[in-house]
Every structure is written in structure tokens, then in C-alpha cells.
Design an enzyme around this catalytic site. Structure first.
Site, short mmCIF file in Angstrom:
data_model
loop_
_atom_site.label_atom_id
_atom_site.label_comp_id
_atom_site.label_asym_id
_atom_site.label_seq_id
_atom_site.Cartn_x
_atom_site.Cartn_y
_atom_site.Cartn_z
N TYR A 37 0.86 -1.29 0.01
CA TYR A 37 0.06 0.08 0.18
C TYR A 37 0.88 1.29 -0.08
O TYR A 37 0.58 1.91 -0.78
CB TYR A 37 -0.91 -0.03 1.17
CG TYR A 37 -1.69 1.16 1.43
CD1 TYR A 37 -2.83 1.41 0.63
CD2 TYR A 37 -1.49 2.24 2.22
CE1 TYR A 37 -3.81 2.69 0.65
CE2 TYR A 37 -2.22 3.52 2.14
CZ TYR A 37 -3.33 3.55 1.50
OH TYR A 37 -4.09 4.74 1.43
N SER A 83 -3.34 12.60 9.50
CA SER A 83 -2.61 11.43 9.52
C SER A 83 -0.96 11.88 9.30
O SER A 83 -0.69 13.03 9.67
CB SER A 83 -2.97 10.35 8.07
OG SER A 83 -2.56 11.35 6.95
N GLU A 117 8.77 8.31 19.39
CA GLU A 117 7.75 6.97 20.18
C GLU A 117 7.37 6.08 18.86
O GLU A 117 7.61 6.40 17.83
CB GLU A 117 6.69 7.82 20.66
CG GLU A 117 5.59 8.15 19.67
CD GLU A 117 4.71 9.16 20.38
OE1 GLU A 117 3.47 8.71 21.29
OE2 GLU A 117 4.63 10.20 19.91
N LYS A 119 5.38 3.78 16.46
CA LYS A 119 4.15 3.93 15.69
C LYS A 119 3.44 2.53 15.89
O LYS A 119 3.68 1.78 15.37
CB LYS A 119 4.30 4.29 14.26
CG LYS A 119 3.02 4.57 13.35
CD LYS A 119 3.38 5.00 12.00
CE LYS A 119 2.13 5.50 11.32
NZ LYS A 119 1.21 4.74 11.32
N ARG A 140 -11.17 7.65 13.25
CA ARG A 140 -10.84 8.76 12.70
C ARG A 140 -11.72 9.03 11.24
O ARG A 140 -11.92 10.12 10.92
CB ARG A 140 -9.50 8.42 12.02
CG ARG A 140 -8.94 9.82 11.37
CD ARG A 140 -7.36 9.46 10.92
NE ARG A 140 -7.38 8.84 9.76
CZ ARG A 140 -6.11 8.79 9.16
NH1 ARG A 140 -5.15 9.10 9.69
NH2 ARG A 140 -5.98 8.13 7.95
N GLU A 176 -4.17 5.26 19.93
CA GLU A 176 -4.65 4.09 19.30
C GLU A 176 -5.16 3.01 19.93
O GLU A 176 -4.84 2.71 21.34
CB GLU A 176 -3.09 3.45 18.76
CG GLU A 176 -2.23 4.14 17.80
CD GLU A 176 -2.81 4.62 16.61
OE1 GLU A 176 -3.26 5.72 16.44
OE2 GLU A 176 -3.14 3.55 15.64
N LYS A 292 7.94 13.86 16.43
CA LYS A 292 7.08 15.27 16.56
C LYS A 292 7.91 16.14 17.21
O LYS A 292 8.76 15.96 18.25
CB LYS A 292 5.91 14.97 17.47
CG LYS A 292 5.11 14.02 17.03
CD LYS A 292 4.09 13.52 18.18
CE LYS A 292 3.13 12.28 17.46
NZ LYS A 292 2.60 11.78 18.59
N LYS A 316 9.03 4.85 8.73
CA LYS A 316 8.62 3.35 8.80
C LYS A 316 9.79 2.59 8.96
O LYS A 316 10.80 2.76 8.31
CB LYS A 316 7.87 3.31 7.48
CG LYS A 316 6.59 4.01 7.34
CD LYS A 316 5.52 3.50 8.38
CE LYS A 316 4.24 3.37 8.02
NZ LYS A 316 3.69 2.88 6.71
N CYS A 435 29.02 -41.12 0.82
CA CYS A 435 28.46 -39.74 0.26
C CYS A 435 29.32 -38.84 0.09
O CYS A 435 29.70 -38.25 1.36
CB CYS A 435 27.17 -39.55 0.58
SG CYS A 435 26.57 -38.03 0.01
S1 IVH Z 1 0.50 11.05 15.90
C1 IVH Z 1 -1.33 14.62 13.95
N1 IVH Z 1 1.60 9.15 17.09
O1 IVH Z 1 -0.58 6.41 12.72
C2 IVH Z 1 -0.54 13.29 14.18
N2 IVH Z 1 0.11 8.81 15.27
O2 IVH Z 1 -0.29 6.97 9.92
C3 IVH Z 1 -1.42 12.32 14.40
N3 IVH Z 1 -0.22 6.46 15.12
O3 IVH Z 1 -3.54 8.28 12.08
C4 IVH Z 1 -0.84 11.00 14.57
N4 IVH Z 1 1.02 5.56 16.42
O4 IVH Z 1 -3.47 6.43 13.91
C5 IVH Z 1 0.75 9.51 16.07
N5 IVH Z 1 2.49 7.57 18.19
C6 IVH Z 1 1.80 7.99 17.43
C7 IVH Z 1 1.03 6.93 16.62
C8 IVH Z 1 0.20 7.56 15.45
C9 IVH Z 1 0.31 5.19 15.71
C10 IVH Z 1 -1.24 6.26 13.77
C11 IVH Z 1 -2.26 7.01 13.83
C12 IVH Z 1 -2.07 8.19 12.61
C13 IVH Z 1 -1.35 7.21 11.66
C14 IVH Z 1 -0.87 8.04 10.73
#
Ligand code: IVH
Length: 683
Positions: A37, A83, A117, A119, A140, A176, A292, A316, A435
Site C-alpha cells: 500500500y 495522518s 515514540e 508507531k 478517524r 490508538e 514530533k 517506517k 556420500c
Molecule cells: S500522531 C497529527 N503518534 O498513525 C499526528 N500517530 O499514519 C497524528 N499512529 O492516524 C498522529 N502511533 O493512527 C501519532 N505515536 C503515534 C502513533 C500514531 C500510531 C497512527 C495514527 C495516525 C496514523 C498515521
């Protein structure tokens, strides 16, 4: 590419991506892997970057197509649920920080602190509290309008019903909803038993469980929540990302144990690597690390592009699954005659490394997968584990047209019959010592790193020396020096490499007994058993003589069986080995060339003597192997998993499920520094 072509491709991509969005978000039933994807979206973004005027209104980068499920009512988000932009390399992370600097007009030396942190691979959820009471739980959806899952979120134990009096009037906690790997596995098992839906992965199981019409179903599912941000808020309990998340944590929401703040990019990338390494040990799936900008005033200035903030980035992990083509199946013959099928693949990158081969284990596995030469296959690589073929993904018609693979019934190296013994999965060559493949493998094993560790004697040279009758038995290796005429002038062998080889052989004339025993290739005698035997008998002669007597004397057999770590099966294998005249000759011959010193293991008195330890997480000053060796010297046993028998856990960064288990069982946990102190104190 012409404009017309680009426009046509963008149109196709938009439809394709929309379909996968629908399958993923609305149906909880994806048809392609996350990596595939991501690749689609990436290709689309590249085209858009090249032809910006062709960006469509329904571009996946403008609109996230995730319509609400029909059985749930919708609810607009007070603040959009964004996202994240994805990065797949360190280069892209550097670019991200560079863009932030330029946007904020910061000099190259100004500090840009970022949080990092994991994901989590779950589904995002917004929890709205008014007057400190939970009033709304929403998925969402498309980012603007979500699905109302309020009764469902109330059933999740990690989500508090109320906030403490210090919390603001209005506050939306975001994070999450996910399912742990263990809970996912047992849920699927229960579903299978009850004939219910089987979920593809923990994320889909979590989504399917949360997005239920009947909250009682959700209540019966093991859902968890991890907070990582917030939406609308009447006031903020801090001025940085870290401070606000800590406040949310103080309101009794779980937050990531791996959330850290970094003021340098290099340290942050180190953290990424640490998290990636510890990934398999975490109790839940993660697919990257989220960075962030820590300062909230900067977050506000940076704002957002399309649907993602400029102040955050998802770094990723490399794809752990990939598709490729099976070009051939080769059979390898091991030192015990076992025929192992090996898949030869079209090279493909999985988890950051190029893979060209994968083991197919045995004939049963080929039958189970029904894998045929020419098939498209799905490869998987998890952590440091060797790549596995998960399944065939060829279209059924194309697969059906390929010839079924027939496992050989004779050994390709010596022509002897290859047979399966009763009750065994493996098929073995019956050629034994005639062998050549088995003999070469035994020699390779003898010189391998874990055994005699003779440098400069790799697979190719062993094969060559065997073919030229220079080396047919282990002792021959120590007599290579007598064939200097046959060695000199060999292709690929410079004088210096011959000298180095002979030196490294000479350096092994007093091999440690445990390595020598392992090197002999006695069935069931691995490194650890070799050590157990060496420790007990001290010399090869003592072991040989006891084994010889054991053939007719039960007391002698008992003397082997009673060794810690050696049971009846191993003991019998040892006896059988030394009952074989040819093996005795090989050992005799070898003992004419080498003299292993008396094997003794000195253990030191220490607070951990006689205790069972578990190491988990990453160690920073020593390797895992060294830590284990230290523990043994201190008279401790090292186990692989935490149980009621564990006395002590040594945990480094990234420790996950084992650490949790230790806490549950009330087992003492120390860090690496404390471990080093114990080692140092024992002298
Ligand atoms: S921050 C404005 N932090 O990943 C920032 N998202 O691919 C919003 N996700 O929709 C997300 N772990 O569902 C943030 N530590 C984390 C996350 C996280 C998983 C998910 C979240 C987001 C998606 C984006």
C-alpha cells in the site's frame, strides 16, 4: 512519460488506492500488505510531484477515502484527525528536519528538539471529555467525520470514564486502539473454534472489534489503548508535546514506554534503531517510529499540508514482506545426510536486506505450500530471523499450469536412495560415508567457527581439497602442511594465504574439548551438549572409553545419561558414535594430530551462583553471548524466557514482554550497570 500517460496513471492510482482504503478502513479486510500500500501511495506522490498541475480532486493525498460503516452513526471531529507523512530512510528524516529549520528560519546550530515514540499498528481514536466526563469516542473516519463508537470505547479498560479535577473543561485524548499479539492469537483461535471470522492481523482484529454495532461484542474483545496526542482542548497542560503527553499519562492513560525527547538527530536515529531491534519483543505490533516537534508554539507555526502536519513524521521500518519469483528448488545434503530443499529466488529486498535464497525446510513444507518452480511467492523476514516463504500468491490459473514439484528419491551427490525413516519428517541420503556431500559437510562443520574455528578454510577450499584428495578426514587437515607441492601455485591461493592457512591450522593443535566434541558431528551433540560432556569427562579418551563400555555395561551408560543436559537420546547417540569402527579410527587418527587440554570450567562464587537468569532488551556494553558466558562463570543458568523458575531478569532498553512478565511474577529486575557490578565484584 507524457502528460497524457501521467494523467491516465494518476486516475488509475486514485481508484486503486481508494479501493484499498475502503477494504482497509471500512471492511477491515485488506487485500494487500501495508508495504505494498505504501508503495502505491509513494508512486502516486512521485507522479504528483512531477506533474503538480495534474493533481486530482480525488487524489489520495487530498482526500482519505474512508466512508463510515453503515451500522455506525457519524460524528464530525471538533479538530481534524490528521495522518502522518511517511519516511523510509534516514535521508528523508534529515530532509524533514531541514524543512522544519527552513520553515521556522532557524540557523543550522539552533536546537530542534523532537520526540520519538513507536508507531503502533492500531486504529486511531478520539476520546472527548467534557467537564472531565467521557462523552464521545470516535474513529478517524476520513479525518473530518468519524464513526461514533462511544458505547464501545467505554468497554475498554485502559480508557478512564473521568478525568481528574485538574484537567481542562474540554479535552480530546487521541491515541490508538490496538490488540496485543498474544490476545490476537488467542482471539483467532477462539474464533476458529466457534467458526467465526479469522482476522488477518492484530490491527484488523482491533478495528473489527471496536467498530461493532453491539458494544457487548467489543466488551468481549481484548482491546487496549495507548495515548499519543490530543484534539480539541480548552486549555493545554504544558508547552511541549512531551509535557502534555506526560499530563495525559498522569490522568491514568497508558502512553508509550519508549517515548523520548531528543535534541540531536543522531541520537534520535539511534533510538529508532533501538526500537526497531526490540520490535519483536514488544507485546504489540509497531510499524515505525513517529517524530514530533516538541515545542507546541512551533507546531502551531508549522501547521499542516493537505492532511498531515508539517511538524510530525512517521519513519517506517523497512518492509518485512515482499513478493518475488521462485526460480528453482535446489537440494542441499547436510552432514547427517538430510536433504534440505532451498528456494532460489529472484533477488528482492525484504526488511532492508536483499534475499536470494530461503529454506523450504523439508518435503512436507513444499507439499503444504504447494509451491512450484515459477510461482510468485510471499517472503517474510521478521527481525534477525532468516527469511521464510509464507505462501504462494500466483493467480490460481497460472499456478495450476505449473508442474507439481517432485521431491528426489535418490541423493544427487552419491546416487544412494533417499528415504524417510518411520515417523520422521526428514528425508535422508542412505549413503553414509560413501556420500561425498555428507563427508564434505562434516569437514566443513569440523572447521566451522563454532567448532575448531580454522580461519581461511571455507566451503570452497574444503570442497577443492576434498576433490583433490588432500583432505578426507579431520586429521588430514593437520597434515595439509605436508602437501606444500600440491598447495603451491593453486589458483586463487597466493603464497601468503597458504602461509596464513597453515598458521591458523597450527594454532588449533590444542583445541578446547567442547569445541572438538561439537566438531565431530555426533548426532544430537550441539555446542551446549559438547560443553556438558567436556565438563563431565574432561578428556576425549575418558568419554570414548565410557561410551565403549556403555554398549554392554548399564552403569557406564548411566554415567552418561545422568549428566545435566544429557538425556537417554543424546547418550545413545554418543554410544552409537563410538561403537562405529570408522569413527573410532577417525578419532584415533585425529588424536595423533591434536591434543586437547584437560577441560575444566572454573566457576566463581557470586550472589547469582545456582540461580536462573534471563537477559532481555538490548545490552549496550557487552554482547548477549558475553553476558551468557559471564553468567555461566558466575555459576548461574541462563534461560530464554521468564517463568516462575526465574530468579533474576537483566533488562536493557527496549525490553518488552519479558520485563512485563517479570513484573507480574514479582521477579527481581536489574539493569546492565547492576549486572556489570555483580560481574566486577566476583572478580
Ligand atoms: S500522531 C497529527 N503518534 O498513525 C499526528 N500517530 O499514519 C497524528 N499512529 O492516524 C498522529 N502511533 O493512527 C501519532 N505515536 C503515534 C502513533 C500514531 C500510531 C497512527 C495514527 C495516525 C496514523 C498515521
Amino acid at each position: 512519460m507524457t502528460e497524457a500517460e501521467a494523467a491516465a496513471e494518476l486516475e488509475r492510482r486514485a481508484a486503486e488506492i481508494a479501493r484499498h482504503n475502503f477494504l482497509y478502513h471500512s471492511e477491515d479486510d485488506p487485500k494487500i500488505s501495508d508495504a505494498e500500500y505504501d508503495a502505491l501511495v509513494r508512486r502516486n506522490s512521485e507522479l504528483e510531484a512531477e506533474f503538480p498541475h495534474l493533481v486530482r480532486e480525488d487524489s489520495p493525498n487530498v482526500q482519505v477515502g474512508a466512508a463510515a460503516a453503515a451500522h455506525l452513526s457519524t460524528v464530525p471531529h471538533a479538530a481534524p484527525m490528521l495522518s502522518l507523512e511517511n519516511a523510509f530512510s534516514e535521508e528523508e528524516v534529515r530532509d524533514f528536519v531541514g524543512r522544519i529549520r527552513r520553515f521556522l528560519k532557524l540557523g543550522p546550530d539552533a536546537e530542534v528538539a523532537l520526540t520519538a515514540e513507536p508507531k503502533i499498528d492500531g486504529l486511531s481514536c478520539s476520546l472527548r471529555y467534557e467537564k472531565r466526563k467521557l462523552v464521545l469516542g470516535a474513529t478517524r473516519g476520513d479525518g473530518t467525520i468519524g464513526e461514533d463508537v462511544t458505547p464501545n470505547v467505554r468497554t475498554i479498560g485502559d480508557i478512564p470514564e473521568t478525568l481528574p479535577p485538574t484537567a481542562p473543561e474540554v479535552f480530546e485524548v487521541r491515541g490508538e486502539v490496538y490488540m496485543s499479539k498474544a490476545d490476537f492469537a488467542s482471539l483467532n483461535q477462539r474464533q476458529a473454534e466457534a467458526g467465526g471470522k479469522i482476522f488477518a492481523n492484530p490491527r484488523n482484529a482491533a478495528a473489527g472489534s471496536l467498530r461493532q454495532k453491539d458494544a457487548a461484542v467489543t466488551a468481549a474483545r481484548p482491546l487496549r489503548f495507548l495515548a499519543h496526542g490530543w484534539g480539541e482542548a480548552s486549555a493545554l497542560p504544558g508547552e511541549t508535546q512531551g509535557e502534555v503527553v506526560r499530563a495525559i499519562e498522569s490522568w491514568r492513560f497508558p502512553v508509550s514506554a519508549d517515548l523520548k525527547r531528543f535534541s540531536t538527530l543522531e541520537k534520535m536515529l539511534d533510538h529508532y534503531r533501538t526500537i526497531e531491534k526490540g520490535r519483536a519483543d514488544l507485546p504489540f505490533d509497531i510499524d515505525g517510529v513517529v517524530y514530533k516537534v516538541d515545542r507546541l508554539d512551533w507546531q502551531r507555526r508549522l501547521g499542516q499540508v493537505a492532511k498531515a502536519p508539517r511538524w510530525a513524521l512517521a519513519h517506517k521500518f523497512p518492509a518485512e514482506q515482499a513478493e518475488t519469483t521462485l526460480k528453482a528448488i535446489d537440494i542441499q545434503i547436510g552432514r547427517t545426510g538430510k536433504l534440505t530443499p532451498v528456494a532460489r529466488l529472484e533477488p528482492v529486498t525484504v526488511g532492508g536486506v536483499v534475499v536470494t535464497n530461503a529454506t523450504l525446510h523439508n518435503a512436507d513444507e513444499i507439499e503444504r505450500l504447494d509451491i512450484r518452480v515459477g510461482d510468485r511467492v510471499l517472503l517474510q523476514r521478521a527481525g534477525d530471523v532468516i527469511p521464510q516463504i509464507v505462501g504462494v500468491v500466483t493467480r490460481p490459473e497460472a499456478h495450476g499450469a505449473l508442474p507439481v514439484y517432485v521431491f528426489p528419491t535418490s541423493c544427487e551427490a552419491c546416487g544412494s536412495a533417499a528415504v524417510r525413516e518411520d515417523g520422521e519428517v526428514d528425508i535422508r541420503c542412505t549413503g553414509g560415508l560413501v556420500c561425498p556431500a555428507q563427508r564434505v559437510e562434516r569437514l566443513r562443520h569440523f572447521v566451522s567457527r563454532q567448532a575448531l574455528d580454522i580461519e581461511g578454510l571455507g566451503q570452497k577450499s574444503i570442497e577443492e581439497f576434498f576433490r583433490d584428495s588432500l583432505v578426507h578426514s579431520p586429521a588430514d587437515i593437520f597434515r595439509i602442511k605436508d602437501h606444500s607441492d600440491a598447495l603451491a601455485g593453486r589458483e586463487g591461493w597466493a603464497d601468503i594465504s597458504i602461509r596464513n592457512l597453515l598458521d591458523s591450522i597450527e594454532a588449533r593443535r590444542q583445541p578446547p574439548l567442547d569445541r572438538l566434541l561439537f566438531g565431530l558431528g555426533i548426532r544430537h551433540v550441539g555446542r551446549v551438549t559438547g560443553r556438558d560432556l567436556a565438563r563431565h569427562f574432561g578428556t576425549l579418551e575418558a568419554l570414548r572409553d565410557t561410551a565403549a563400555r556403555a554398549a554392554s555395561d548399564e552403569n557406564a551408560l548411566a554415567d552418561i545419561v545422568c549428566i545435566e543436559g544429557v538425556g537417554p537420546v543424546v547418550a545413545q547417540a554418543v554410544v552409537d558414535f563410538f561403537a562405529e569402527p570408522h569413527n573410532l579410527e577417525v578419532v584415533e587418527d585425529l588424536l595423533g594430530e591434536v591434543s586437547p587440554p584437560l577441560f575444566e570450567v572454573k566457576t566463581l562464587e557470586s550472589p547469582v551462583s545456582g540461580k536462573t537468569l534471563v537477559f532481555t532488551g538490548s545490552l549496550e556494553t557487552i554482547s548477549r553471548d558475553e553476558a551468557k558466558a559471564q553468567a555461566e562463570i558466575l555459576g548461574a543458568k541462563v534461560a530464554g524466557s521468564v517463568s516462575a523458575k526465574t530468579d533474576l531478569v537483566v533488562a536493557g532498553p527496549g525490553a518488552g514482554s519479558k520485563l512485563k512478565k517479570a513484573a507480574e511474577l514479582g521477579i527481581e529486575v536489574i539493569d546492565e550497570a547492576a549486572w556489570n557490578a555483580i560481574v566486577a565484584a566476583a572478580g
